[in-house]
Every structure is written in structure tokens, then in C-alpha cells.
Design an enzyme around this catalytic site. Structure first.
Site, short mmCIF file in Angstrom:
data_model
loop_
_atom_site.label_atom_id
_atom_site.label_comp_id
_atom_site.label_asym_id
_atom_site.label_seq_id
_atom_site.Cartn_x
_atom_site.Cartn_y
_atom_site.Cartn_z
CE1 TYR A 158 -4.39 1.23 0.31
CE2 TYR A 158 -3.38 2.80 1.81
CZ TYR A 158 -4.45 2.41 1.04
OH TYR A 158 -5.57 3.19 0.99
CE LYS A 165 -7.00 6.31 1.62
NZ LYS A 165 -7.98 7.19 0.91
#
Ligand code: NAD
Length: 258
Positions: A158, A165
Site C-alpha cells: 500500500y 491516508k
């Protein structure tokens, strides 16, 4: 579907790409509760798929918008306010990283790749929130964005999106603080992995789905509808005391140590 009455409420949804988009699941929940929505699409290439997704609605406003450009975001709200009269609800479901920056070593990210991921996936919440505020009624409004647990824990693959995020979740608090005095609430949902267009480009996505199923207290993955119902709650007056927070919708996965 939870029964929440949003009749008379107007919203703008950023991030519908197709029927599998989380933004579309949220849109369906909002519409079935009585809200009227306008939608954005990223560019010419995305226009067709977005038109197809909203085809059953009664001629909704669709506006092209690259949300990294505050002027384009402002234009969306000008058009939305002209059509809908006001904006009570904002849905931000936007993320992007160059494919080269997903998978492999995190430290391999280029400065350009870092910038692309952070500007698209985190910075965009700032204009999407701030430019909406002038069109919100005196009693305020509600903004929801979508995060993932990689904001605070490592999910190999990720990579830079985790950093994005983390920034996004920080912005949720800062925007909630700035606009709270105007009655504007800003919250995030940290969703478990869901099969969408964006998720397809995340290396290890299937491993994530498997881990959530095996290790979450509920013993399964979440559904689009579960995220949509939580968004519905956060975008309605039922959550009037909640702002600046991140609510996990993850079948309890992040509650677990081992
Ligand atoms: P999706 O591909 O359906 O949606 C992503 C959207 O971002 C697309 O509509 C795309 O057009 C839009 N977008 C990209 N760059 C943009 C830009 N510059 N300006 C405006 N729009 C832009 O995928 P999704 O999974 O529904 O993603 C929605 C949000 O949910 C993202 O923030 C994603 O990180 C988050 N999320 C997804 C999952 C998951 O497992 N799918 C889990 C947690 C959080």
C-alpha cells in the site's frame, strides 16, 4: 437500510467511477433517504462510466473536476448551488497513486510519486471541504472522506498511499477545527478492503481481504452497504455531536492484537 430522513438535503459526491465505487454505494444510501445529489467525474475518459452509473437517476448534475485544482472544485460548487440551491452534504472518495509507487520497496518512491499520491489523495480534501462551506446553510453541513488502516499501520504494497491516508486523517481534525464554528462537521470512515477499481491496483489486496476475513472478530469482510450506512449516519443529523474523527468500518479487524 437504516431509516434516516434526508429529504430537502442536497449533496455533492466526488469519486464515483463505476457501480463498484464506494462513492456510488454512499450515493445510493443518500438518495434512498431523500437527498438530492450532484456528481463529479475526473476527466473525459471517466465521463461515460459515470454517466452510465447514474443513468437511472433523474438527470443529475454532472461536473468535470480534477479535485487537485481548487478552481475546478469551486466551479463544481457554483454549479451545484445554482442547480440545488445549497450544499448540505459532501462526499470525498478520491485517491490515486502512480502504479510504480504501489508494491516494491516503500523507500523507492520518487518525489514526484510522493507528491502525486499526497496531493490527489490528501490535499484534495482541503478544497473539497473549504470551497463547499460558502454554499452550506447557516446550520452547517457534513463532510465525509474515506481512509484506510494503513494510515497508522504498515500494509506492505500500500506504501505511499498509507502516508497519504495519514495526512488525510490529520486534515480531518484540522478541517473540523477550522469549520466547526460554522456548524460544519468533517469525519472519515476507515473502511476494510472492498473490491473496487482502485483496489485492483493495490498489490496484496487479496491478502488483505483474506487477513480481514480470518482475523476480524466478525470473521468476514465488510460490504459496500456497511460503509454506506455509516456514511449516511455521519452525513445526517443523527451524528450531530461527532466531528474530527475516524470511524472504522472493518468488522473489528483493528481491535485485534493477534
Ligand atoms: P474508485 O476507483 O471507485 O474511486 C476512486 C475515485 O477517485 C475515482 O472515481 C477516481 O476518478 C477518483 N479520482 C482519482 N483522482 C482524482 C482527482 N485528481 N480528482 C477527482 N477525482 C479523482 O475506488 P474506491 O475504492 O471506491 O475509492 C474511494 C475511496 O475509498 C478512496 O479514497 C480509497 O482510498 C478509499 N478506500 C477504499 C478502500 C477499498 O478497499 N476499496 C478501503 C478503504 C478506503
Amino acid at each position: 437500510m437504516a431509516s434516516i430522513d434526508l429529504s430537502g438535503k442536497k449533496g455533492v459526491v466526488f469519486g464515483v467511477a463505476n457501480q463498484r465505487s464506494i462513492a456510488w454505494a454512499i450515493s445510493k444510501a443518500l438518495i434512498s433517504s431523500g437527498a438530492e445529489l450532484a456528481f463529479t467525474y475526473l476527466n473525459d475518459r471517466m465521463k461515460g462510466p459515470v454517466e452510465k452509473t447514474v443513468a437511472d437517476l433523474d438527470d443529475p448534475l454532472l461536473v468535470e473536476c480534477d479535485a487537485t485544482d481548487a478552481a475546478q472544485v469551486k466551479n463544481v460548487y457554483e454549479q451545484a448551488a445554482a442547480r440545488l440551491g445549497k450544499v448540505d452534504i459532501v462526499v470525498h472518495c478520491i485517491a490515486f497513486a502512480d502504479r510504480d509507487d504501489l508494491g516494491g520497496n516503500f523507500s523507492g518512491v520518487s518525489q514526484q510519486g510522493f507528491s502525486t499520491a499526497l496531493v490527489t489523495s490528501a490535499y484534495s480534501l482541503i478544497p473539497v471541504t473549504a470551497e463547499a462551506v460558502p454554499y452550506m446553510p447557516e446550520e452547517g453541513g457534513s463532510v465525509v472522506t474515506l481512509s484506510f488502516d494503513a494510515a497508522s499501520r504498515v500494509y506492505p504494497g500500500y506504501n505511499i498511499m498509507g502516508t497519504a491516508k495519514a495526512a488525510l486523517e490529520n486534515e480531518v481534525g484540522q478541517l473540523a477545527s477550522e469549520f466547526g464554528p460554522k456548524g460544519v462537521r468533517v469525519n472519515a470512515i476507515s473502511a476494510g478492503p472492498l473490491a473496487t477499481l482502485s483496489a485492483r491496483s493495490i498489490p496484496g489486496f487479496n491478502t488483505m481481504r483474506k487477513a480481514f476475513e480470518e482475523r476480524s472478530p466478525l470473521g468476514r469482510n465488510i460490504t459496500h452497504e456497511e460503509v454506506a450506512n455509516t456514511a449516511l449516519f455521519l452525513l445526517s443529523d443523527l451524528s450531530s455531536g461527532i466531528t474530527g474523527t475516524v470511524i472504522p468500518v472493518d468488522a473489528g479487524y483493528t481491535a485485534m492484537g493477534i
